[in-house]
Scaffold this motif. Sequence first.
Motif, PDB file in Angstrom:
ATOM      1  N   LEU A 147      -1.289  -1.175 -17.575  1.00  0.00           N
ATOM      2  CA  LEU A 147      -0.858  -2.268 -17.275  1.00  0.00           C
ATOM      3  C   LEU A 147       0.399  -1.156 -18.050  1.00  0.00           C
ATOM      4  O   LEU A 147       2.480  -2.205 -17.728  1.00  0.00           O
ATOM      5  N   VAL A 148       0.538  -0.542 -19.321  1.00  0.00           N
ATOM      6  CA  VAL A 148       2.164   0.245 -19.422  1.00  0.00           C
ATOM      7  C   VAL A 148       2.574   1.119 -18.284  1.00  0.00           C
ATOM      8  O   VAL A 148       3.359   0.982 -17.884  1.00  0.00           O
ATOM      9  N   THR A 149       1.559   1.718 -17.987  1.00  0.00           N
ATOM     10  CA  THR A 149       2.308   2.547 -16.128  1.00  0.00           C
ATOM     11  C   THR A 149       2.078   1.463 -15.268  1.00  0.00           C
ATOM     12  O   THR A 149       3.017   2.181 -14.212  1.00  0.00           O
ATOM     13  N   VAL A 264       1.116  -6.755  -7.428  1.00  0.00           N
ATOM     14  CA  VAL A 264      -0.367  -5.687  -7.750  1.00  0.00           C
ATOM     15  C   VAL A 264      -1.089  -5.930  -8.556  1.00  0.00           C
ATOM     16  O   VAL A 264      -2.062  -6.218  -8.473  1.00  0.00           O
ATOM     17  N   ALA A 265      -0.587  -5.551  -8.988  1.00  0.00           N
ATOM     18  CA  ALA A 265      -0.683  -5.887 -11.287  1.00  0.00           C
ATOM     19  C   ALA A 265      -1.184  -7.449 -11.239  1.00  0.00           C
ATOM     20  O   ALA A 265      -2.250  -7.327 -12.418  1.00  0.00           O
ATOM     21  N   VAL A 266      -0.886  -8.654 -10.855  1.00  0.00           N
ATOM     22  CA  VAL A 266      -1.418  -9.790 -11.080  1.00  0.00           C
ATOM     23  C   VAL A 266      -2.193  -9.632 -10.445  1.00  0.00           C
ATOM     24  O   VAL A 266      -3.371 -10.643 -10.880  1.00  0.00           O
ATOM     25  N   THR A 267      -2.126  -9.470  -9.194  1.00  0.00           N
ATOM     26  CA  THR A 267      -4.024  -9.544  -8.407  1.00  0.00           C
ATOM     27  C   THR A 267      -4.620  -8.593  -8.716  1.00  0.00           C
ATOM     28  O   THR A 267      -6.295  -9.047  -8.998  1.00  0.00           O
ATOM     29  N   ASN A 268      -4.808  -7.355  -9.425  1.00  0.00           N
ATOM     30  CA  ASN A 268      -5.647  -6.067 -10.411  1.00  0.00           C
ATOM     31  C   ASN A 268      -6.345  -7.433 -11.460  1.00  0.00           C
ATOM     32  O   ASN A 268      -7.202  -7.202 -11.456  1.00  0.00           O
ATOM     33  N   VAL A 269      -5.632  -7.825 -12.026  1.00  0.00           N
ATOM     34  CA  VAL A 269      -5.817  -8.984 -12.965  1.00  0.00           C
ATOM     35  C   VAL A 269      -6.894 -10.378 -11.939  1.00  0.00           C
ATOM     36  O   VAL A 269      -7.313 -10.282 -13.087  1.00  0.00           O
ATOM     37  N   ALA A 270      -6.083 -10.906 -11.556  1.00  0.00           N
ATOM     38  CA  ALA A 270      -6.962 -11.582 -11.088  1.00  0.00           C
ATOM     39  C   ALA A 270      -7.946 -11.393 -10.246  1.00  0.00           C
ATOM     40  O   ALA A 270      -8.945 -13.134  -9.536  1.00  0.00           O
ATOM     41  N   GLY A 271      -8.221 -10.576  -9.655  1.00  0.00           N
ATOM     42  CA  GLY A 271      -9.451 -10.028  -8.949  1.00  0.00           C
ATOM     43  C   GLY A 271     -10.792 -10.000  -9.180  1.00  0.00           C
ATOM     44  O   GLY A 271     -11.736 -10.648  -8.666  1.00  0.00           O
ATOM     45  N   ASN A 272     -10.952 -10.235 -10.716  1.00  0.00           N
ATOM     46  CA  ASN A 272     -12.287 -10.997 -11.706  1.00  0.00           C
ATOM     47  C   ASN A 272     -12.316 -12.734 -11.212  1.00  0.00           C
ATOM     48  O   ASN A 272     -13.562 -12.818 -11.040  1.00  0.00           O
ATOM     49  N   LEU A 273     -11.213 -13.189 -11.093  1.00  0.00           N
ATOM     50  CA  LEU A 273     -11.119 -14.600 -10.850  1.00  0.00           C
ATOM     51  C   LEU A 273     -12.144 -14.764  -9.559  1.00  0.00           C
ATOM     52  O   LEU A 273     -12.456 -15.430  -9.489  1.00  0.00           O
ATOM     53  N   GLY A 274     -11.588 -14.074  -8.624  1.00  0.00           N
ATOM     54  CA  GLY A 274     -11.854 -13.641  -7.730  1.00  0.00           C
ATOM     55  C   GLY A 274     -13.347 -13.654  -7.137  1.00  0.00           C
ATOM     56  O   GLY A 274     -13.809 -14.274  -6.566  1.00  0.00           O
TER      57      GLY A 274
END
Length: 413
Positions: A147-149, A264-274
């Motif tokens: 998340l930081v990087t 990209v970052a938001v999708t990375n986090v939201a991927g679990n919901l999908g």
Amino acid sequence: MQNPALHDDSIRRKKLAILGCGILLYFLTCMAKVLIPAAIYDDLIAYGLDSRMISNTGAFFMYSYAASQLLAGVFSNRFGGVRILLYGGALFALGTIGFPWVKYYPLMLLCRVITGQGAGTVFLGVVKLLSDLFSEKFAMALGLTMLVTYFGPACGTTPMVLLVKAVKWQWAMSIPGFAALLGTLLIVLFMKGTIKPVVRGETFQPLFTMLRNRAMWLLCLTAPVTFGAYYVISSQLGIKSLADHCRLPAEYASTIIMALTVVVAVTNVAGNLGLKLCGNRRKPMILITFFLTLTGAAVAALGFKYTTSAWIISAGFAVIAMSAGFFPLYSAVAKEVNPPEETGLAVALLNFWCFVFIALFQNISGAILQHFAVAGSKIFPPEAYFPVFIFIAAAAIYAAAAGCFLKETKPEN
């Protein structure tokens, strides 16, 4: 006699300090993935490079990064996280500082190869240290680190474009290298007592076994299409195309590309919901990512063909960026189609193919642009960008068709 508990605490503090330096290095390597040639495309043209040569400055970095994934993946257990970080940080600093100042094109490419080798190694060094220090909370620690990087690519867009305008581009491109050199020297300062003895017996046999796995091959030759498409935009022609075709100032165009890193970052986090919406089935989600790439490429291609609207073209870019946020999903599948004890190597092999595809896409798009180049002009005509996104759309169709043969690896529980 020294208290063993105090000694262990001292070593842990040193490792935490080294980890902090490693995260700085990883941040800089994430920046490097989008920095060259995107931020200095016109400067490299003025330097005497054509589009193919410029695309090679990005592609050689990516090919080298890809190769480092296999080498570091196989040998990380043998040499340990601190050694891996020292090796990667030193190479990254050397290549990054050297690239802007060499005037012989083959040496420029050599510097990019050195930079890519170092950058690809740094991440696995950080992962190894996180595993040693936070074995019980590894996933959380890795998630926070990533998340930081994610801000690394963001800093490689608008801030670096503004810096290039303010100072000579060679100095601007050298700054990440000097920062990496400082981080590497700090690791040397803290490393006493933290380096473990070399573990003997590491071989390439697990890799050879993995290369005979049909399901792994199918994953590795389809999933990377999404990353090849995204990096053509973020690290090569996104800023340039918006500036040429939509007449946006470079700093505005770079702000749009910077926003893609947030997507990209938001999708990375939201991927679990999908994934939950798909009943935890992997295959439908993977096919959706290919559909997103195809849709984004089609929107961008039509935008370049029929309009000069930055909004329409940026929308296409954003949809492609969404498809690039699913690496954890692909990694999960790589884990599930291989023996559990080879998870690290499976992810390294997948990452290897991702960066091979990124480099190939950069080479192909560079060749397409060069075909439409106008002698004596830094600006590419509108018809130059349209076939690039037709190529990306065709690659997405191939990935979707091949992806239909992927097997479902949904966990039983």
